[in-house]
Write a protein that holds these residues in place. Structure first.
Motif, PDB file in Angstrom:
ATOM      1  N   PHE A  88       0.746  -1.687   0.337  1.00 46.28           N
ATOM      2  CA  PHE A  88      -0.268   0.457  -0.627  1.00 46.28           C
ATOM      3  C   PHE A  88       0.644   1.508  -0.067  1.00 46.28           C
ATOM      4  O   PHE A  88       1.957   1.385   0.501  1.00 46.28           O
ATOM      5  CB  PHE A  88      -1.043   0.073   1.253  1.00 46.28           C
ATOM      6  CG  PHE A  88      -1.808  -1.026   1.351  1.00 46.28           C
ATOM      7  CD1 PHE A  88      -3.036  -1.071   1.205  1.00 46.28           C
ATOM      8  CD2 PHE A  88      -1.126  -1.877   2.141  1.00 46.28           C
ATOM      9  CE1 PHE A  88      -3.499  -2.387   1.108  1.00 46.28           C
ATOM     10  CE2 PHE A  88      -1.810  -3.370   2.300  1.00 46.28           C
ATOM     11  CZ  PHE A  88      -3.121  -3.749   2.253  1.00 46.28           C
ATOM     12  N   GLN A 119      -0.185   7.644   3.328  1.00 50.88           N
ATOM     13  CA  GLN A 119      -0.298   9.383   3.003  1.00 50.88           C
ATOM     14  C   GLN A 119      -0.519   9.666   3.964  1.00 50.88           C
ATOM     15  O   GLN A 119      -1.736   8.886   4.412  1.00 50.88           O
ATOM     16  CB  GLN A 119      -1.013   9.550   1.504  1.00 50.88           C
ATOM     17  CG  GLN A 119      -0.723   8.907   0.430  1.00 50.88           C
ATOM     18  CD  GLN A 119      -1.055   9.366  -1.202  1.00 50.88           C
ATOM     19  OE1 GLN A 119      -2.484   8.587  -0.938  1.00 50.88           O
ATOM     20  NE2 GLN A 119      -0.966  10.004  -2.068  1.00 50.88           N
ATOM     21  N   SER A 152      -6.765  12.454   4.577  1.00 50.70           N
ATOM     22  CA  SER A 152      -8.127  13.616   3.437  1.00 50.70           C
ATOM     23  C   SER A 152      -7.915  14.654   4.525  1.00 50.70           C
ATOM     24  O   SER A 152      -8.150  14.409   4.958  1.00 50.70           O
ATOM     25  CB  SER A 152      -9.207  12.526   3.701  1.00 50.70           C
ATOM     26  OG  SER A 152      -9.385  11.316   3.046  1.00 50.70           O
ATOM     27  N   ASP A 190       8.178   7.712  -3.293  1.00 51.30           N
ATOM     28  CA  ASP A 190       6.520   7.584  -2.350  1.00 51.30           C
ATOM     29  C   ASP A 190       6.742   6.344  -1.233  1.00 51.30           C
ATOM     30  O   ASP A 190       7.673   5.587  -0.911  1.00 51.30           O
ATOM     31  CB  ASP A 190       5.772   6.353  -3.808  1.00 51.30           C
ATOM     32  CG  ASP A 190       5.204   7.270  -4.127  1.00 51.30           C
ATOM     33  OD1 ASP A 190       4.413   8.585  -4.141  1.00 51.30           O
ATOM     34  OD2 ASP A 190       5.299   7.756  -5.669  1.00 51.30           O
ATOM     35  N   ARG A 199      -3.774   6.998   5.590  1.00 51.61           N
ATOM     36  CA  ARG A 199      -4.686   7.020   4.348  1.00 51.61           C
ATOM     37  C   ARG A 199      -3.639   5.842   3.817  1.00 51.61           C
ATOM     38  O   ARG A 199      -2.577   5.889   2.547  1.00 51.61           O
ATOM     39  CB  ARG A 199      -4.902   8.031   3.479  1.00 51.61           C
ATOM     40  CG  ARG A 199      -5.374   7.174   2.216  1.00 51.61           C
ATOM     41  CD  ARG A 199      -6.498   9.497   1.716  1.00 51.61           C
ATOM     42  NE  ARG A 199      -5.215   9.925   1.858  1.00 51.61           N
ATOM     43  CZ  ARG A 199      -5.134  10.701   0.624  1.00 51.61           C
ATOM     44  NH1 ARG A 199      -5.351  10.145  -0.993  1.00 51.61           N
ATOM     45  NH2 ARG A 199      -4.176  11.618   0.490  1.00 51.61           N
ATOM     46  N   THR A 222      -3.657   3.498   0.480  1.00 51.07           N
ATOM     47  CA  THR A 222      -4.289   2.747  -0.992  1.00 51.07           C
ATOM     48  C   THR A 222      -3.002   1.737  -2.126  1.00 51.07           C
ATOM     49  O   THR A 222      -1.963   1.841  -1.354  1.00 51.07           O
ATOM     50  CB  THR A 222      -3.524   4.186  -2.325  1.00 51.07           C
ATOM     51  OG1 THR A 222      -4.250   5.421  -1.150  1.00 51.07           O
ATOM     52  CG2 THR A 222      -4.486   4.046  -3.157  1.00 51.07           C
ATOM     53  N   THR A 267      -1.184  -0.607  -4.322  1.00 48.53           N
ATOM     54  CA  THR A 267      -0.383  -0.026  -5.169  1.00 48.53           C
ATOM     55  C   THR A 267      -0.634  -0.063  -6.208  1.00 48.53           C
ATOM     56  O   THR A 267      -0.108   1.605  -7.023  1.00 48.53           O
ATOM     57  CB  THR A 267       1.181  -0.627  -5.221  1.00 48.53           C
ATOM     58  OG1 THR A 267       1.306  -2.080  -5.214  1.00 48.53           O
ATOM     59  CG2 THR A 267       2.051  -0.232  -3.447  1.00 48.53           C
ATOM     60  N   GLU A 306      -4.173   0.696  -6.829  1.00 48.85           N
ATOM     61  CA  GLU A 306      -4.487   1.449  -7.427  1.00 48.85           C
ATOM     62  C   GLU A 306      -4.944   3.010  -7.489  1.00 48.85           C
ATOM     63  O   GLU A 306      -5.257   4.107  -7.406  1.00 48.85           O
ATOM     64  CB  GLU A 306      -6.125   1.238  -6.266  1.00 48.85           C
ATOM     65  CG  GLU A 306      -6.687  -0.415  -6.605  1.00 48.85           C
ATOM     66  CD  GLU A 306      -8.021  -1.213  -5.449  1.00 48.85           C
ATOM     67  OE1 GLU A 306      -8.337   0.497  -4.611  1.00 48.85           O
ATOM     68  OE2 GLU A 306      -8.209  -1.630  -5.509  1.00 48.85           O
ATOM     69  N   PHE A 307      -2.889   2.830  -6.825  1.00 52.14           N
ATOM     70  CA  PHE A 307      -2.819   4.295  -6.488  1.00 52.14           C
ATOM     71  C   PHE A 307      -2.630   5.213  -8.270  1.00 52.14           C
ATOM     72  O   PHE A 307      -1.912   5.049  -9.041  1.00 52.14           O
ATOM     73  CB  PHE A 307      -1.684   4.072  -5.966  1.00 52.14           C
ATOM     74  CG  PHE A 307      -0.279   5.723  -5.585  1.00 52.14           C
ATOM     75  CD1 PHE A 307      -1.524   6.451  -4.722  1.00 52.14           C
ATOM     76  CD2 PHE A 307       0.295   5.766  -6.319  1.00 52.14           C
ATOM     77  CE1 PHE A 307      -0.613   7.466  -4.619  1.00 52.14           C
ATOM     78  CE2 PHE A 307       0.951   6.767  -6.075  1.00 52.14           C
ATOM     79  CZ  PHE A 307       0.478   7.639  -5.509  1.00 52.14           C
ATOM     80  N   TRP A 318      -1.510   9.090  -9.293  1.00 52.90           N
ATOM     81  CA  TRP A 318      -0.510  10.228  -9.420  1.00 52.90           C
ATOM     82  C   TRP A 318       0.103  10.966 -10.404  1.00 52.90           C
ATOM     83  O   TRP A 318       0.199  10.430 -11.433  1.00 52.90           O
ATOM     84  CB  TRP A 318       0.338  10.171  -8.600  1.00 52.90           C
ATOM     85  CG  TRP A 318       1.303  11.734  -8.518  1.00 52.90           C
ATOM     86  CD1 TRP A 318       1.048  12.342  -6.966  1.00 52.90           C
ATOM     87  CD2 TRP A 318       2.270  12.093  -9.082  1.00 52.90           C
ATOM     88  NE1 TRP A 318       2.308  13.243  -7.338  1.00 52.90           N
ATOM     89  CE2 TRP A 318       2.643  13.029  -8.528  1.00 52.90           C
ATOM     90  CE3 TRP A 318       2.793  11.060 -10.475  1.00 52.90           C
ATOM     91  CZ2 TRP A 318       3.650  14.112  -9.235  1.00 52.90           C
ATOM     92  CZ3 TRP A 318       3.469  12.505 -10.966  1.00 52.90           C
ATOM     93  CH2 TRP A 318       4.327  13.299 -10.634  1.00 52.90           C
TER      94      TRP A 318
END
Length: 229
Positions: A12, A15, A18, A185, A205, A207, A209, A211-212, A214
């Motif tokens: 994952f 970060q 939100s 990252d 958070r 996510t 990898t 589905e990440f 940027w």
């Protein structure tokens, strides 16, 4: 001990939480801010890390939310974790964080109206290690402005990321690390994800990898899409 990397291993991107969440906080370094040169690739010599933060470790917190969480990001590669996070990280024998330097919170400002915060955690400055895990360039959806040329750092300009995977056999068991090819990252293991959930740590958070995304300049994913192995 080197952990096994199986087809079922999940990773994952870590970060901060939100924006406008209960734990939305900015952490800024307070002068004097001393630094030294960051890490370079041992093979090609290109920089792979931002400049390192040196003592004194002093910050100002700006609260956009209601309270300060267990995980904060600041400039460069430096991260802040709460004392309770650091204690649990050590007790659970997780791997990959370096430093653990006590941080002085010089002042706390609230950006929005509300009561003055009274329960600010003690923070420690840490950094995620540079791991041996490498981004699998052929199986990831990364748009480069030019193809990576160094097999070690794989560190060329990245225009966009639309999911990535790690090269099988490259991960050495770290629970939090910066992978070769995407040193900007922070990636964590599935064990780290369970650790966060079990302890209820805040302002994190995670996510997967694959589905990440940027894509600050809206360049889109590379074309064609790589075929799965």
């Amino acid at each position: 001990m080197v952990s096994e990397l199986s087809a079922s291993s999940r990773f994952f991107v870590l970060q901060k939480g939100s924006l406008w969440s209960r734990f939305d906080v900015d952490a800024g370094k307070v002068e004097p801010v001393n630094r030294e040169e960051g890490a370079d690739c041992p093979k090609c010599g290109e920089p792979i890390g931002m400049m390192r933060w040196l003592p004194p470790y002093r910050v100002e917190l700006v609260l956009h939310g209601e309270e300060s969480g267990d995980y904060l990001e600041t400039s460069g590669d430096d991260l802040l974790v709460s004392e309770r996070f650091a204690k649990a990280f050590r007790e659970d024998a997780l791997m990959g964080l370096e430093g653990f330097h006590p941080v002085e919170v010089v002042r706390v400002r609230r950006k929005r109206r509300g009561p003055k915060p009274t329960d600010i955690p003690r923070y420690l400055a840490v950094s995620a290690c540079f791991g041996r895990a490498a981004v699998d360039v052929t199986r990831s959806r990364i748009r480069y402005n030019k193809p990576p040329t160094c097999d070690e750092c794989r560190s060329e300009g990245v225009d966009s990321i639309h999911g990535f995977t790690l090269e099988p056999g490259s991960w050495q068991g770290e629970d939090i690390f910066r992978p070769r090819g995407l040193f900007g990252d922070v990636v964590v293991s599935e064990r780290f994800a369970r650790f966060v959930e079990r302890h209820g740590f805040t302002n994190m958070r995670l996510t997967p990898t694959e589905e990440f995304v940027w894509d600050p300049l809206a360049r889109g994913p590379p074309d064609p899409k790589p075929t799965s192995a």
